[in-house]
Motif scaffolding. Structure first.
Motif, PDB file in Angstrom:
ATOM      1  N   TYR A  59      -5.885   6.185   3.890  1.00  0.00           N
ATOM      2  CA  TYR A  59      -5.183   7.264   5.042  1.00  0.00           C
ATOM      3  C   TYR A  59      -3.588   7.230   5.082  1.00  0.00           C
ATOM      4  O   TYR A  59      -3.091   7.814   5.077  1.00  0.00           O
ATOM      5  N   ARG A  60      -3.295   5.888   5.227  1.00  0.00           N
ATOM      6  CA  ARG A  60      -1.837   5.446   5.384  1.00  0.00           C
ATOM      7  C   ARG A  60      -1.201   5.976   4.211  1.00  0.00           C
ATOM      8  O   ARG A  60      -0.104   6.547   4.337  1.00  0.00           O
ATOM      9  N   SER A 112       0.930  -3.276  13.226  1.00  0.00           N
ATOM     10  CA  SER A 112       0.899  -2.094  12.490  1.00  0.00           C
ATOM     11  C   SER A 112       1.315  -2.571  11.070  1.00  0.00           C
ATOM     12  O   SER A 112       1.331  -1.928   9.876  1.00  0.00           O
TER      13      SER A 112
END
Length: 115
Positions: A59-60, A112
């Protein structure tokens, strides 16, 4: 892994026209499993663009894709809230639920810098 981008719009026709190419751009990325665009039943101005991925890394990485970046005008309009969700319990029709372990250790949740 689920990614849920929530939007508020007063122009549903325009939103659908912009959301379809964004979803198609995600669909061309590695690790994409499925996705859709949905409107809230009780709040017709609230919409989501949701996608399901093999893992958070795929996804990233999709966010760096040229096609997805060209969808940024739409994605930049998403409400500022959590987008990525790790699926930990699933249940198929007529069967028992399945619990899976997290890909994150307890000390990395919310950071993150972790894949």
């Amino acid at each position: 892994m689920l990614a849920i981008n929530r939007f508020s719009t007063d122009d549903p026709e325009r939103f659908q026209k912009e959301a379809a190419p964004a979803l198609e751009a995600f669909a061309r990325c590695r690790g994409y499993l499925r996705g859709g665009v949905a409107r809230a039943v009780d709040e017709p101005e609230t919409w989501v663009l949701w996608t399901e991925w093999d893992n958070i890394g795929d996804y990233r990485r999709s966010l760096s894709s040229y096609d997805v970046k060209m969808s940024t005008p739409l994605l930049s309009q998403a409400l500022p809230e959590a987008v990525g969700f790790e699926t930990l319990v699933t249940c198929e029709p007529g069967s028992s639920s399945t619990v899976t372990t997290s890909d994150h250790s307890p000390d990395t949740i919310g950071r993150s810098d972790q894949p």
